[in-house]
Design an enzyme around this catalytic site. Structure first.
Site, PDB file in Angstrom:
ATOM      1  N   PRO A 154     -47.083 -14.347 -31.693  1.00  0.00           N
ATOM      2  CG  PRO A 154     -45.291 -13.453 -32.903  1.00  0.00           C
ATOM      3  CD  PRO A 154     -46.786 -13.607 -32.919  1.00  0.00           C
ATOM      4  CG  LEU A 155     -47.691 -13.787 -26.163  1.00  0.00           C
ATOM      5  CD1 LEU A 155     -48.245 -14.226 -24.828  1.00  0.00           C
ATOM      6  CD2 LEU A 155     -48.278 -12.430 -26.549  1.00  0.00           C
ATOM      7  CG  HIS A 156     -42.291 -10.676 -30.440  1.00  0.00           C
ATOM      8  ND1 HIS A 156     -41.576 -11.515 -31.257  1.00  0.00           N
ATOM      9  CD2 HIS A 156     -43.317 -10.194 -31.197  1.00  0.00           C
ATOM     10  CE1 HIS A 156     -42.134 -11.545 -32.454  1.00  0.00           C
ATOM     11  NE2 HIS A 156     -43.191 -10.755 -32.440  1.00  0.00           N
ATOM     12  CG  ASP A 157     -42.035  -6.863 -26.338  1.00  0.00           C
ATOM     13  OD1 ASP A 157     -40.973  -7.170 -26.912  1.00  0.00           O
ATOM     14  OD2 ASP A 157     -42.757  -5.923 -26.720  1.00  0.00           O
TER      15      ASP A 157
ATOM     16  CB  THR B  75     -40.112 -13.894 -29.458  1.00  0.00           C
ATOM     17  OG1 THR B  75     -39.792 -13.479 -30.786  1.00  0.00           O
ATOM     18  CG2 THR B  75     -39.140 -13.270 -28.477  1.00  0.00           C
TER      19      THR B  75
END
Ligand code: BDR
Ligand code: CA
Length: 312
Positions: A240-243, A195
């Site tokens: 950060p686009l984790h999900d 991520t």
């Protein structure tokens, strides 16, 4: 046939983008419902934010359930320092009009898994694993009916973000994570290792804004807000686009690569509580229990995201 999923979430700007991506992709994903859990912010706010996001997407038909308001045995740890006071700081979005669905999120998860054909419902946890673990404990018969669990949590090479060794979602409820990783069901893990490569750089943020839609502008404003934490802490190029890695994986798994390894969760040491001990190098004989993702095609990921958000 779209894949049936339940999104278990603690929105969070990146949770919101993950939900929007799923709702923009009905050919691949059928969202049975959204279950809110305490995490980034307390439950009252995550349950509200999930409905704000459904309304932003124009999908007031999606049932949103409130779930557990604290981890199984620990006190809740929240992350307002990352996501802001509301959890969804950034855009100015109206309070939701749609009500919460009746009943508890844990019961919705149990009922859905019993009602749908066995092996046809995928769980997509984007926050602490409390609701999922509670459902598995309350109704052990549902565990074998789960098709797959695709979750955001943990880290190996990146080690930790909330403590030196633990990622937030796992650290908040390590006992719940331990139950999920020990469930025996197929698991795909999106750890910080991947991520932190899904970064909203300036041109990517501009592309969201250039959509010119309410959704595109709201996503740009969310990532504007949410990037300051990672920029300051890691010196990274953006939020950060984790999900959204979870929902992108459902649409285009070929964007991601990883290894099928054993992952255990530390639940005893105060120092390393919630660490995900991933046997990346295969140095134990512990059986693999998860596909641990390590890399992604970031340009392909953002192209997909922008193209799908444009549909809302
Ligand atoms: C995870 O924690 C939350 O802050 C994010 O929404 C994501 O699910 C990243 O560690
Ligand atoms: Ca989250």
């Amino acid at each position: 046939m779209p894949r049936k999923i339940i999104i278990d979430t603690d929105p969070g700007q990146d949770d919101a983008v993950a939900i929007l991506l799923a709702l923009a992709s009905p050919d691949e994903i059928e969202v049975l419902g959204i279950t809110a859990v305490a995490g980034n912010v307390p439950l009252s706010l995550t349950a509200k934010n999930a409905r704000i996001v459904c309304e932003l997407a124009g999908r007031t038909d999606i049932p949103v359930y409130a779930g557990c308001d604290r981890p199984l045995i620990r006190s809740l740890v929240t992350a307002e320092h990352v996501h802001g006071k509301t959890g969804l700081d950034g855009p100015d979005l109206p309070d939701p009009q749609m009500p919460l669905a009746d009943g508890h999120a844990v019961d919705f998860i149990i009922q859905s898994l019993r009602a749908e054909a066995s092996g046809t419902v995928t769980l997509c946890p984007l926050g602490p694993l409390t609701n999922i673990a509670m459902a598995f404990r309350k109704a052990p018969d549902i565990v074998d009916r789960v098709q797959e669990i695709i979750l955001m949590g943990g880290a190996y090479f990146e080690v930790g973000n909330i403590t030196p060794t633990a990622e937030f979602n796992i650290h908040v409820d390590p006992e719940a994570a331990d139950i999920v990783f020990g469930s025996g069901r197929p698991i795909v893990v999106m750890p910080l290792d991947v991520t932190h490569k899904a970064l909203v750089t300036k041109p990517r943020n501009d592309a969201f804004r250039a959509l010119g839609t309410r959704v595109g502008i709201a996503v740009a404003e969310m990532t504007d807000f949410f990037e300051r934490f990672d920029k300051e802490k890691y010196g990274s190029a953006g939020a950060p686009l984790h999900d959204p890695c979870v929902t992108a994986y459902l649409i285009k798994p070929e964007l991601f690569s990883g290894r099928h390894v054993n992952v255990e969760v530390e639940t005893l040491s105060e120092l390393t509580m919630g660490m995900t001990v991933a046997d990346w190098w295969g140095v134990t004989d512990r059986a693999p229990n998860a596909l641990f993702i390590g890399d992604l095609d970031a340009d392909g990921f953002f192209a997909l995201l922008t193209e799908r958000l444009a549909r809302l």
